[in-house]
Write an enzyme that holds these catalytic residues in place. Structure first.
Site, PDB file in Angstrom:
ATOM      1  N   ASP A 457       0.861  -1.175   0.000  1.00 17.49           N
ATOM      2  CA  ASP A 457       0.000   0.000   0.000  1.00 17.49           C
ATOM      3  C   ASP A 457       0.896   1.224   0.000  1.00 17.49           C
ATOM      4  O   ASP A 457       2.050   1.129   0.396  1.00 17.49           O
ATOM      5  CB  ASP A 457      -0.794   0.051   1.310  1.00 17.49           C
ATOM      6  CG  ASP A 457      -2.095  -0.670   1.159  1.00 17.49           C
ATOM      7  OD1 ASP A 457      -2.330  -1.193   0.068  1.00 17.49           O
ATOM      8  OD2 ASP A 457      -2.866  -0.714   2.120  1.00 17.49           O
ATOM      9  N   ASP A 778      -4.394  -2.535   4.993  1.00 21.90           N
ATOM     10  CA  ASP A 778      -4.885  -2.048   6.280  1.00 21.90           C
ATOM     11  C   ASP A 778      -6.397  -2.019   6.333  1.00 21.90           C
ATOM     12  O   ASP A 778      -6.975  -2.109   7.381  1.00 21.90           O
ATOM     13  CB  ASP A 778      -4.310  -0.658   6.587  1.00 21.90           C
ATOM     14  CG  ASP A 778      -4.513   0.291   5.422  1.00 21.90           C
ATOM     15  OD1 ASP A 778      -5.230  -0.083   4.480  1.00 21.90           O
ATOM     16  OD2 ASP A 778      -3.960   1.402   5.448  1.00 21.90           O
ATOM     17  N   ASP A 782      -9.114  -5.094   2.174  1.00 29.61           N
ATOM     18  CA  ASP A 782      -7.882  -5.767   1.756  1.00 29.61           C
ATOM     19  C   ASP A 782      -7.870  -7.231   2.170  1.00 29.61           C
ATOM     20  O   ASP A 782      -6.959  -7.970   1.812  1.00 29.61           O
ATOM     21  CB  ASP A 782      -6.649  -5.087   2.372  1.00 29.61           C
ATOM     22  CG  ASP A 782      -6.412  -3.719   1.761  1.00 29.61           C
ATOM     23  OD1 ASP A 782      -6.779  -3.537   0.598  1.00 29.61           O
ATOM     24  OD2 ASP A 782      -5.872  -2.846   2.451  1.00 29.61           O
TER      25      ASP A 782
END
Length: 1140
Positions: A457, A778, A782
């Site tokens: 990410d 997070d 996801d």
């Protein structure tokens, strides 16, 4: 009728009784039964029995806005009446249970039996004392009275050493379990939940939540207890963990207010009053039904996803597959400890089986040769009759032979392998805690060492996740720094400040800094914090506005989710009309705007071409500076007719844009360096982010993920999907294969894109090594990608509970450089195991050959059973401790990853094993056959039964152990390095084990006497033993001079053939469609295939021992049979069913 009223009266009375007892307006059982209702019946029941949620709160003595007062006496009383929010964990296995499990080892059982028979026979005095000659040489040597007394010692010594081995194994298991529980409790303590107490919102550990608490729930939470919703905004819950329904359930205070523990909040926010905790909550009840005891373990595995199959977690009992993926896969993931093996364990098991089979063959041949030799010698050459009174003596001989055979087997079977893996992993996991990696699944640590790709990410992992507004476009001006409030039209300023303050989660705040002169603390959603910071920079206070319109007065909230990519809040204005504030990604909001506030604060028309110009002039320049662009807008609605708020598409259009804010999230200072290390180590870093493509590219350049002038792809989700899907919109692997090798940045991606990418890379067959992918995440969305990846990293600080649940490792500091540490530890685990293997196999090869040839030539193994067990203890337990705890070094990151199909034993290692084996065998055989002349002592060969230990054999044993000790130092390096002492003092465990083993060896030789078959040696002989041992170090240097290329035939031991490589996941996907009859049929076919395969392999092993170089042929043949199997597996008509 009478009965009816009677029972009614009875329940009423009961209710009164319980009232007096706790002083609360409802009893535990009432609340439990209330929580079993759903939907409208629940609403009706709460309305009738309690007078709505207000009444329920009054009875529970709590306030819907202020929460519990938090007085200690009150809290204790609640604990007493309603219980605590804990599910008592399963009892750990006791030490005795672990001992019992360790005793189940087959080789140990065989040894125990042999030892018992040996003991029994030694106490048996044959009747025919006088007729000794008749039994032949068999009796010779047992003449000495004192000596025959000592016959029992060998049996007893074997039993004793078995006890040692068992205790050591049990102790290791026990400490592993203890460490694991420590880890679990650490994960538990980190889980906190937002609760209102005394009017303050506080973070409370989940275990401290009580009935009557007012809990604030938001997107991404895992509900810690049962409760009734008091007020909610657009709340959707995934209840699949309890009901198995994958559709998200809408919750509202007036429609379905029941919230259950263990379910996930997928959208929205709200407040609930807690009505049941711990064992009384819905998931707690299921847990109690399953009985947290041991017998029902199996059932529990099926029904409840247990975290790692270890202690039942504090109120996190029911885990669900994200959005209802099949529970099948789920089960795979959870019972890691039981069924699923990591790559390394797969390779090790394979190797252990190969070695074990070879050992079995050797030991069988040893026994057969010994028995035949004895029988032929006694009955054929000396032509003696079999006399009944001699039977016990003969049997004693046979038992001795049997024990020798078993000893060969014991030494051949490397039972230290699993131990080494466990120790190495447990040690690494403990140390990784210090490096901010909280490992949830042990094997993740080792998989990380093989990682070839990391999909990271951007926000919070590569960047600091401290958002600050740095540019703003408002009132037709693009300000490069935040403007003075006086330079803006007051109308625009007011609307802007209101839009930001009200249209954000009220849990998001900016608090004063903890330290003097530090940065203010950002709490809650970081992007919203950046916008609130803008309000403060404009010299306004968002809190006063929020106080005027508290959360319960908000008319309707459309919360942020990955589909909308925007958030809107509707408020009712004093004149009864409505105003909606929206904020979100600038491209998305601007598409919905038809007006914009001009420089005087009046709306003017905003046409598509104005929008294109704004994108070019404002948004792209901001994005190219690496800023995240957020657009804020609003829309007014008349009071009647009141709009249909459910019709989202018609509500979220026709907005008036207020401003576009550029928010900066600076790159973490240590990230570029960490990414460079990854690239050096052969790991590709890809950035997958929800941000604008230009922002993403700018940050990727700052991090060093892409370097200007290289050939790579930066695309957004739309383009990605266009490239990988065919006309029908299905994802095609060939298309993904065209994209992923060059892809470095995927922007504006949805969670599904992330999952598709990860799956695509993992399933790709472009490169010969299967890619091993690590993913960071997070958000709640996801989850699927984290589960699909080989290793999923969740963020410890910013991550939602759902993400943590799906992950394998939690980064406690959310920092990318911790991932690099994980790679280092993972590679270290792999290397530690290889070091151990190199050492272990050398000992195995030598010990087996010595015992085998010694037995065949001299009818007696030069190394006795007890001595073998001691060697086994050194090489298994101690060596695994010593070699598995080597600390990692930076040099581990200088080489490419091993990949999944690399054989466990590299050619360098094979060279070392064979080289050292040759040295040791030469020394030992020289000592065995000419030792007595060299040292001028009595020969120990052909000694009769029960004869005293000879000095000759003691020297052989001692030299053998010395050579192992020095070879242990050689084993510290496996890549052919010259300096084996490099960094040896950084590992105190290693040093102490080598010294300790040496000390014990001295004791055994000097004072071991009869049980260890040792006779004390003088200093000169000791010096010789040590000198021969030290020769290992010199010889090690000689071996490392030989180039590998000369040794072609060494490749391929311990290789994973394709059979083990076929991931179980894929086999499972179509599993449900096969009905049982077919399944049985298929199972038959498979077992048949397997049987054939096994027979082939066994024939191979036998042949292998006839000719040394045929090893590869065997493996090749096996891999070809398995690839045929695989073809049948790929053909859906013949889906192979993995039989457990």
């Amino acid at each position: 009728m009478g009965d009816m009223t009677n029972s009614d009266f009875y329940t009423k009375n009961q209710r009164n009784d319980s009232n007096h007892e706790g002083g609360f307006g409802c009893s535990l059982m009432e609340l439990r039964s209330l929580m079993e209702l759903r939907g409208t019946e629940a609403v009706v029941k709460i309305q009738e029995d309690y007078g709505g949620t207000e009444g329920l709160c009054q009875r529970l003595k709590t306030s819907p806005t202020e929460g519990l007062a938090g007085l200690a006496t009150d809290l204790d009383k609640r604990k007493e009446v309603f219980g605590r929010n804990l599910i008592p964990p399963k009892k750990p296995k006791t030490f005795l249970q672990l001992v019992w499990e360790a005793l189940q080892d087959v080789t140990l059982i065989i040894l125990e039996i042999a030892a018992l028979i040996s003991l029994g026979l030694s106490f048996y005095q044959p009747p025919g004392e006088g007729n000794t000659d008749a039994c032949g040489d068999a009796k010779a040597g047992a003449e000495d009275e004192g000596e025959s007394e000592a016959g029992w010692i060998e049996g007893a010594a074997i039993l004793l050493s078995v006890v040692c081995v068992v205790l050591v194994t049990a102790f290791n298991d026990w400490s592993k379990e203890k460490q694991f529980r420590g880890l679990q409790s650490r994960i538990e303590q980190e889980q906190k939940f937002q609760v209102v107490r005394g009017g303050q919102v506080i973070q409370l550990p989940v275990a401290d939540i009580l009935v009557g608490d007012i809990a604030q729930i938001k997107y991404g939470d895992l509900l810690p207890a049962d409760g009734v919703l008091i007020q909610g905004n657009d709340l959707k819950i995934d209840e699949s963990s309890l009901t198995g329904e994958s559709d998200h359930v809408r919750k509202a205070a007036d429609k379905d207010p029941m919230l259950l523990s263990g379910t996930h909040v997928m959208e929205g926010s709200g407040r609930m009053v807690v009505t049941a905790v711990g064992v009384n909550s819905q998931s707690g009840i299921i847990f109690t039904l399953l009985g947290a005891g041991g017998e029902e373990e199996e059932k529990k595995e099926k029904k409840v996803k247990k975290q790692d199959g270890a202690a039942a977690m504090e109120m996190q009992p029911l885990k669900s597959a994200e959005g209802g993926e099949t529970e099948e896969k789920e089960k795979k993931k959870t019972s890691v400890s039981k069924k699923e093996k990591s790559v390394l364990q797969g390779k090790l098991t394979k190797l252990a089986v190969q070695i074990g089979k070879a050992g079995l063959v050797m030991s069988a041949i040893t026994v057969i040769i010994l028995v035949l030799y004895f029988a032929i010698d006694t009955f054929v050459r000396q032509k003696r009759p079999w006399l009944t009174e001699c039977t016990p003596i003969y049997i004693q001989y046979f038992v001795k032979f049997f024990i020798i055979g078993v000893t060969v087997l014991v030494v051949a079977v490397p039972e230290g392998l699993p131990l080494a893996v466990t120790i190495s992993l447990a040690y690494s996991v403990k140390k990784m805690m210090k490096d901010n990696n909280l490992v949830r699944h042990l094997d993740a640590c080792e998989t990380m060492g093989n990682a070839t790709a990391i999909c990271s990410d951007k926000t919070g992992t590569l960047t600091t996740n401290r958002m600050t507004a740095v540019q703003v476009y408002v009132a037709d001006v693009h300000y490069k720094t935040i403007p003075e409030p006086t330079s803006l039209p007051s109308k625009t300023l007011d609307i802007l400040v209101n839009a930001i303050s009200l249209n954000s989660a009220y849990t998001t705040k900016i608090l004063p800094a903890d330290k003097e002169g530090g940065l203010p603390k950002q709490v809650g959603n970081k992007t919203e914090c950046g916008l609130l910071g803008l309000v403060l920079d404009l010299k306004r206070d968002y809190q006063t506005i929020r106080n005027q319109i508290p959360e319960e007065k908000l008319y309707k909230v459309y919360t942020f989710n990955s589909v909308r990519k925007s958030m809107s809040t509707v408020i009712k204005l004093p004149d009864g009309s409505f105003r909606m504030y929206s904020k979100g990604a600038s491209e998305i909001i601007l598409k919905k705007c038809s007006r914009i506030l001009s420089e005087v604060g009046e709306p003017r028309v905003f046409r598509p071409r104005d929008r294109d110009e704004m994108v070019k002039k404002v948004i792209e320049p901001m994005a190219c500076d690496g800023l995240r662009t957020i657009c804020v807008g609003y829309r007014d609605f008349p009071k009647d007719p009141e709009p249909n708020w459910e019709d989202e598409n018609n509500i979220l259009t026709d907005l008036t844009a207020i401003c576009v804010v550029g928010i900066e999230d600076p790159v973490r200072p240590e990230v570029p360096d960490a990414i460079q290390k990854c690239q050096r180590a052969g790991i590709t870093v890809r950035m997958v982010t929800g941000d604008n493509i230009n922002t993403a590219r700018a940050i990727a350049i700052k991090c060093g993920i892409i370097h200007p002038g290289e050939d790579f792809l930066c695309i957004d989700g739309k383009e990605f999907n266009r490239r990988i899907r065919n006309e029908k919109g299905e994802v095609e692997q060939e298309r993904i294969d065209k994209v992923w090798p060059k892809l470095r940045v995927l922007a504006r991606s949805s969670p599904t894109d992330k999952h598709t990418l990860v799956k695509g890379i993992i399933d790709s067959t472009l490169v010969d090594q299967r890619q091993v992918v690590a993913v960071t995440g997070d958000g709640t969305n996801d989850g699927p990608a984290l589960k699909k990846a080989d290793v999923g990293f969740a963020m410890g600080i910013a991550g939602t509970d759902v993400a943590k649940e799906a992950s394998d490792i939690i980064l406690t500091d959310d920092n990318f450089s911790s991932i690099v540490k994980a790679v280092m530890w993972g590679r270290n685990v792999y290397d530690s195991i290889s070091k151990f293997l190199q050492f272990q196999l050398t000992v195995n090869v030598v010990a087996v050959i010595v015992a085998f040839t010694g037995a065949c030539i001299t009818q007696d193994s030069p190394l006795k059973a007890v001595q073998m067990l001691w060697v086994n203890l050194i090489m298994d337990t101690f060596a695994s401790l010593a070699l598995a705890t080597e600390p990692p070094t930076e040099s581990l990151l200088m080489r490419k990853p091993y990949g999944r199909n690399k054989p466990l034993i590299s050619s360098t290692m094979t060279k070392n094993i064979l080289g050292h084996g040759v040295y040791q065998l030469v020394i030992i055989f020289s000592l065995l056959f000419v030792g007595e002349q060299i040292f001028d002592i009595d020969s120990g060969r052909n000694a009769p039964l029960h004869s005293p230990p000879s000095e000759h054999y003691t020297i052989i044993f001692n030299t053998f152990v010395m050579m192992q000790l020095f070879n242990e130092i050689n084993a510290r390096k496996i890549h052919g390095e010259r300096n084996v002492f490099d960094g040896i003092f950084r590992n105190p465990i290693f040093c102490s084990i080598v010294v300790g083993t040496f000390a014990i060896q001295i004791v055994i030789v000097q004072f071991g006497g009869k049980p260890f078959s040792c006779s004390p040696l003088d200093l000169e002989k000791w010096m010789w033993c040590v000198f021969l041992g030290m020769g290992e170090l010199v010889w090690g240097q000689v071996i490392s001079t030989i180039p590998n290329s000369k040794l072609r035939f060494l490749r391929g031991a311990g290789q994973l053939t394709q059979k083990d490589e076929m991931p179980e996941e894929e086999m499972n996907e179509d599993q449900e469609e096969i009905d049982h009859a077919e399944r049985e049929l298929r199972r038959g076919q498979i077992l048949w295939f397997r049987g054939l395969n096994r027979i082939q392999t066994q024939i191979e092993v036998v042949n292998t021992f006839k000719s040394g170089t045929a090893f590869q042929g065997a493996l090749r043949r096996q891999s070809s049979t398995t690839s045929q199997n695989q073809d049948s597996a790929k053909n859906p008509g013949l889906r192979v069913q993995p039989t457990k």
